[in-house]
Design a protein around this motif. Structure first.
Motif, PDB file in Angstrom:
ATOM      1  N   SER A   1       0.844  -1.192   0.000  1.00  0.00           N
ATOM      2  CA  SER A   1       0.000   0.000   0.000  1.00  0.00           C
ATOM      3  C   SER A   1       0.879   1.241   0.000  1.00  0.00           C
ATOM      4  O   SER A   1       1.755   1.389   0.860  1.00  0.00           O
ATOM      5  CB  SER A   1      -0.911   0.013   1.230  1.00  0.00           C
ATOM      6  OG  SER A   1      -1.732  -1.131   1.265  1.00  0.00           O
TER       7      SER A   1
ATOM      8  N   SER B   1      -2.861   7.166  -3.974  1.00  0.00           N
ATOM      9  CA  SER B   1      -3.245   5.852  -4.491  1.00  0.00           C
ATOM     10  C   SER B   1      -2.716   5.685  -5.914  1.00  0.00           C
ATOM     11  O   SER B   1      -2.680   6.645  -6.697  1.00  0.00           O
ATOM     12  CB  SER B   1      -4.763   5.693  -4.461  1.00  0.00           C
ATOM     13  OG  SER B   1      -5.235   5.705  -3.129  1.00  0.00           O
TER      14      SER B   1
ATOM     15  N   GLU C   1      -4.488   0.905  -6.442  1.00  0.00           N
ATOM     16  CA  GLU C   1      -3.940   0.377  -5.191  1.00  0.00           C
ATOM     17  C   GLU C   1      -4.070   1.514  -4.187  1.00  0.00           C
ATOM     18  O   GLU C   1      -3.442   2.566  -4.323  1.00  0.00           O
ATOM     19  CB  GLU C   1      -2.474  -0.018  -5.371  1.00  0.00           C
ATOM     20  CG  GLU C   1      -1.769  -0.430  -4.101  1.00  0.00           C
ATOM     21  CD  GLU C   1      -1.867  -1.923  -3.822  1.00  0.00           C
ATOM     22  OE1 GLU C   1      -2.277  -2.257  -2.698  1.00  0.00           O
ATOM     23  OE2 GLU C   1      -1.533  -2.730  -4.705  1.00  0.00           O
TER      24      GLU C   1
ATOM     25  N   ARG D   1      -5.267  -4.140   3.133  1.00  0.00           N
ATOM     26  CA  ARG D   1      -4.962  -3.736   1.760  1.00  0.00           C
ATOM     27  C   ARG D   1      -6.277  -3.582   1.007  1.00  0.00           C
ATOM     28  O   ARG D   1      -7.235  -4.312   1.269  1.00  0.00           O
ATOM     29  CB  ARG D   1      -4.093  -4.787   1.070  1.00  0.00           C
ATOM     30  CG  ARG D   1      -3.549  -4.373  -0.293  1.00  0.00           C
ATOM     31  CD  ARG D   1      -2.753  -5.497  -0.942  1.00  0.00           C
ATOM     32  NE  ARG D   1      -2.042  -5.045  -2.132  1.00  0.00           N
ATOM     33  CZ  ARG D   1      -1.381  -5.847  -2.961  1.00  0.00           C
ATOM     34  NH1 ARG D   1      -1.333  -7.151  -2.721  1.00  0.00           N
ATOM     35  NH2 ARG D   1      -0.755  -5.362  -4.022  1.00  0.00           N
TER      36      ARG D   1
ATOM     37  N   PHE E   1      -8.143  -2.511  -2.993  1.00  0.00           N
ATOM     38  CA  PHE E   1      -8.158  -2.087  -4.388  1.00  0.00           C
ATOM     39  C   PHE E   1      -9.512  -1.448  -4.684  1.00  0.00           C
ATOM     40  O   PHE E   1     -10.547  -1.925  -4.210  1.00  0.00           O
ATOM     41  CB  PHE E   1      -7.984  -3.276  -5.343  1.00  0.00           C
ATOM     42  CG  PHE E   1      -6.714  -4.059  -5.170  1.00  0.00           C
ATOM     43  CD1 PHE E   1      -5.498  -3.529  -5.567  1.00  0.00           C
ATOM     44  CD2 PHE E   1      -6.741  -5.326  -4.618  1.00  0.00           C
ATOM     45  CE1 PHE E   1      -4.322  -4.253  -5.424  1.00  0.00           C
ATOM     46  CE2 PHE E   1      -5.582  -6.060  -4.464  1.00  0.00           C
ATOM     47  CZ  PHE E   1      -4.364  -5.525  -4.863  1.00  0.00           C
TER      48      PHE E   1
END
Length: 418
Positions: free
Chosen positions: A104, A112, A311, A323, A325
């Motif tokens: 991350s 991101s 991510e 984590r 997405f």
């Protein structure tokens, strides 16, 4: 939540993780309270040991009775102090976030990373694009005015092709993920405070983005993730095979930002969502997380919606996620000129939720361990509808439904004619 012992033995790691997430946690106060809690427990044990010794002694009965009453009173006082200290420590304990995957990125939302694109390219229009509000109202798919009249701003009616499109989307998504072994579940739209907290949501207070029922220990759910993991609270589950759910529910969010980016049905107070949840052994969690992302991508590739995969940076993860997405769809009229808008999210929560909800399984040695939980959006219907309508508009104002949805729609709705 994280293991208390792990936190106390890795304070530098925990503090760094909190800072990387941009959070504020009273960690020093938690450490102080944990020390006080242990000290009080030792005092309670000492009083109980003294009482046991007194009971076995040869002291006169009246003397034993008097001393016993004193010890009982002292234990009661210590237990009340212990109760208060434990409550204060637990309040802070619940605010300590999960650890963060090294993959991350550091920083906030702006950090991101764009790591992948969908199969469908961004369409180049040779005519002025219309936004989803204009298109849907023209085709009598959406009634925002009536929604505002009966429930306030942020509510809406889907009508005609709009209502059928929601049903088609949810059924298409459920069919796709059921093929991957996910069991369909229609969950309650209400949940108890304790399960909201266990899943990592704040049921009340300034940080709450959910609706709480006054005078009831109940809340409208923000996602069926809460009810699906909550279904197994305080259970020892069989994880010889992972538990996979495809949850269908209404979702309710009290927050609603204003501005051009959130007009129409992009951000609303109520919507329908098909959610994927996995409960598995911790060592299997990463593989299931990648599967959830793959299933999301397959759904939006089939719908021929242009998207990118992000991510998510540490500062935008949320407390429970290790984590995460996101998929962001290209919406041609968003912000007036076209922009990306979030349509899915998938998170690996490791054992964080399971520890809070007491979801355990037996390992190969028969020892009880905490499970891992994961979640991912199949479809959260409003935003995919925005993307479908805006990306599939034609120069004359008609809308062509994606081929993947046409089997789920009456033939007269395959093309919405101007």
């Amino acid at each position: 939540m994280l293991d208390r012992k792990f936190i106390l033995e890795n304070l530098d790691l925990i503090q760094t993780n909190i800072a990387n997430r941009g959070m504020s946690v009273r960690l020093d106060e938690f450490v102080r309270l944990e020390g006080a809690r242990k000290a009080l427990l030792q005092q309670v044990e000492a009083v109980r040991a003294e009482a046991n010794a007194l009971a076995k002694s040869a002291a006169p009965v009246e003397e034993k009775r008097a001393q016993g009453q004193q010890l009982k009173s002292r234990e009661a006082t210590l237990n009340e102090q212990l109760k208060q200290v434990e409550a204060q420590a637990h309040e802070i304990y619940l605010t300590i976030p999960n650890l963060t995957d090294p993959a991350s990125p550091a920083g906030g939302e702006e950090c991101s990373l764009d790591i992948a694109r969908g199969k469908t390219p961004i369409r180049q229009f040779d005519f002025p694009v219309q936004d989803h509000i204009t298109l849907m109202e023209k085709h009598r798919m959406l009634n925002l005015a009536a929604g505002a009249k009966v429930a306030g701003s942020g509510f809406y009616y889907f009508t005609g092709a709009g209502a059928l499109l929601e049903l088609a989307l949810t059924r298409f998504a459920l069919d796709h993920i059921m093929k991957a072994g996910y069991t369909p579940v229609i969950t309650p739209d209400l949940v108890r405070d304790s399960l909201m907290v266990g899943a990592g949501f704040v049921p009340r207070g300034n940080e709450s983005n959910t609706y709480h029922l006054e005078d009831h220990d109940l809340n409208l759910i923000a996602t069926s993730e809460i009810t699906l993991v909550g279904m197994h609270a305080d259970e020892v589950v069989d994880l010889s095979q992972p538990i996979k759910y495809a949850g269908l529910s209404h979702c309710f969010r009290s927050e609603r930002a204003h501005g051009s980016a959130t007009r129409g049905i992009y951000r609303v107070h109520q919507f329908t969502k098909a959610e994927m949840v996995v409960i598995c052994k911790p060592e299997e969690a990463e593989a299931h997380h990648l599967e959830l992302r793959r299933l999301e991508q397959e759904i939006y590739d089939a719908l021929e919606i242009p998207y990118r995969v992000l991510e998510i940076a540490a500062g935008d993860l949320g407390a429970a996620a290790y984590r995460k997405f996101d998929l962001e769809a290209w919406m041609p009229a968003r912000n007036g000129t076209g922009d990306w808008g979030e349509i899915t999210s998938t998170s690996n929560c490791t054992e964080f939720q399971a520890r809070r909800l007491n979801i355990r399984y037996r390992d190969e040695a028969g020892k009880l361990q905490y499970a891992a939980t994961l979640n991912g959006t199949a479809v959260s219907v409003c935003r995919p509808i925005v993307a479908i309508v805006e990306n599939n508009q034609q120069a004359d104002g008609s809308i062509i439904m994606p081929k993947a949805l046409q089997p789920y729609l009456p033939e007269q709705y395959w093309v919405l004619k101007a």
